[in-house]
Write a protein that holds these residues in place. Structure first.
Motif, PDB file in Angstrom:
ATOM      1  N   GLN A   3      16.804  73.178  87.287  1.00 45.03           N
ATOM      2  CA  GLN A   3      16.487  71.819  86.861  1.00 45.03           C
ATOM      3  C   GLN A   3      16.245  70.955  88.084  1.00 45.03           C
ATOM      4  O   GLN A   3      16.894  71.122  89.117  1.00 45.03           O
ATOM      5  N   LEU A   6      18.095  64.688  89.665  1.00 43.00           N
ATOM      6  CA  LEU A   6      17.864  63.345  89.151  1.00 43.00           C
ATOM      7  C   LEU A   6      17.660  62.384  90.314  1.00 43.00           C
ATOM      8  O   LEU A   6      18.317  62.503  91.350  1.00 43.00           O
ATOM      9  N   GLU A   9      21.182  57.866  90.507  1.00 40.22           N
ATOM     10  CA  GLU A   9      22.543  58.307  90.775  1.00 40.22           C
ATOM     11  C   GLU A   9      23.514  57.658  89.785  1.00 40.22           C
ATOM     12  O   GLU A   9      23.271  56.564  89.285  1.00 40.22           O
ATOM     13  N   THR A  10      24.605  58.352  89.525  1.00 44.80           N
ATOM     14  CA  THR A  10      25.645  57.804  88.655  1.00 44.80           C
ATOM     15  C   THR A  10      26.195  56.538  89.301  1.00 44.80           C
ATOM     16  O   THR A  10      26.463  56.520  90.496  1.00 44.80           O
ATOM     17  N   TYR A  36      17.926  64.365  73.185  1.00 41.42           N
ATOM     18  CA  TYR A  36      18.799  63.712  74.162  1.00 41.42           C
ATOM     19  C   TYR A  36      20.286  63.858  73.827  1.00 41.42           C
ATOM     20  O   TYR A  36      21.121  63.311  74.521  1.00 41.42           O
ATOM     21  N   TRP A  39      23.009  64.254  76.532  1.00 40.96           N
ATOM     22  CA  TRP A  39      22.461  63.897  77.847  1.00 40.96           C
ATOM     23  C   TRP A  39      23.127  62.614  78.341  1.00 40.96           C
ATOM     24  O   TRP A  39      23.450  61.716  77.558  1.00 40.96           O
ATOM     25  N   SER A  40      23.281  62.494  79.644  1.00 39.19           N
ATOM     26  CA  SER A  40      23.772  61.244  80.228  1.00 39.19           C
ATOM     27  C   SER A  40      22.646  60.215  80.179  1.00 39.19           C
ATOM     28  O   SER A  40      21.463  60.573  80.074  1.00 39.19           O
ATOM     29  N   GLU A  41      23.014  58.956  80.283  1.00 33.02           N
ATOM     30  CA  GLU A  41      21.996  57.898  80.275  1.00 33.02           C
ATOM     31  C   GLU A  41      21.078  58.020  81.494  1.00 33.02           C
ATOM     32  O   GLU A  41      19.886  57.750  81.406  1.00 33.02           O
ATOM     33  N   GLU A  42      21.627  58.449  82.610  1.00 31.52           N
ATOM     34  CA  GLU A  42      20.816  58.632  83.814  1.00 31.52           C
ATOM     35  C   GLU A  42      19.751  59.707  83.590  1.00 31.52           C
ATOM     36  O   GLU A  42      18.613  59.564  84.025  1.00 31.52           O
ATOM     37  N   LYS A  43      20.117  60.770  82.890  1.00 25.43           N
ATOM     38  CA  LYS A  43      19.170  61.854  82.643  1.00 25.43           C
ATOM     39  C   LYS A  43      18.065  61.418  81.676  1.00 25.43           C
ATOM     40  O   LYS A  43      16.919  61.844  81.803  1.00 25.43           O
ATOM     41  N   ASP A  46      15.744  58.910  83.693  1.00 27.72           N
ATOM     42  CA  ASP A  46      15.227  59.466  84.949  1.00 27.72           C
ATOM     43  C   ASP A  46      13.725  59.784  84.948  1.00 27.72           C
ATOM     44  O   ASP A  46      13.042  59.503  85.942  1.00 27.72           O
TER      45      ASP A  46
END
Length: 157
Positions: A3, A6, A9-10, A36, A39-43, A46
């Motif tokens: 993968q 990203l 960043e967190t 989604y 999935w994290s919000e960042e992902k 991104d």
């Protein structure tokens, strides 16, 4: 298959901005297949960040795929939602994009066009950074709110 890393960043301070929060909400709303999920919000946000390296990997000429089209729709939906929240009047996005990635996007409030954007190269849609996305979108929303205030009678029609 590996993968890609990203770009966001967190703990990025712009993750809590109104624009990014609304954008994530709109992207999740358009995700009818629960892609989604987990999935994290960042992902999720991104892919909207188009760094120079990412743009270099995409051909200059190309047709936008459905995922990119959904991102464009989510972006203008979030602008309409934030304009509506700020002005207190219903805002509606209207987007027309050809299969080649050209078109226009409008946000209407009553009979007033508060956002009018010509779209080109939609297959490369994105912003250089989260900061730039938040700032440019805030400018668009502020300009729309000023137009609504100036032409209140048309906006309420």
């Amino acid at each position: 298959m590996s993968q890609a890393a990203l770009v966001i960043e967190t703990g990025d301070p712009y993750m809590s901005s109104d624009v990014v929060v609304e954008m994530i909400k709109q992207l999740r709303a358009l995700d009818t297949y629960d892609t989604y999920e987990g999935w994290s919000e960042e992902k999720i946000i991104d892919p909207l960040i188009m760094t120079k390296e990412r743009k270099r990997e995409i051909p200059i000429v190309g047709d936008p795929d459905e995922i990119t089209m959904a991102r464009v729709k989510a972006y203008y939906n979030s602008i309409a939602s934030l304009v509506e929240k700020k002005a207190g009047l219903m805002a509606v996005p209207v987007i027309n994009i050809t299969h080649e990635g050209f078109g226009r996007a409008f946000v209407l409030v009553g009979k007033l066009i508060v956002v009018d954007k010509t779209l080109r190269d939609v297959h490369r849609f994105g912003f250089p950074s989260l900061e730039e996305m938040a700032q440019k979108t805030e400018q668009v929303i502020d300009k729309a709110a000023a137009l609504i205030e100036q032409f209140k009678e048309v906006a309420e029609a």
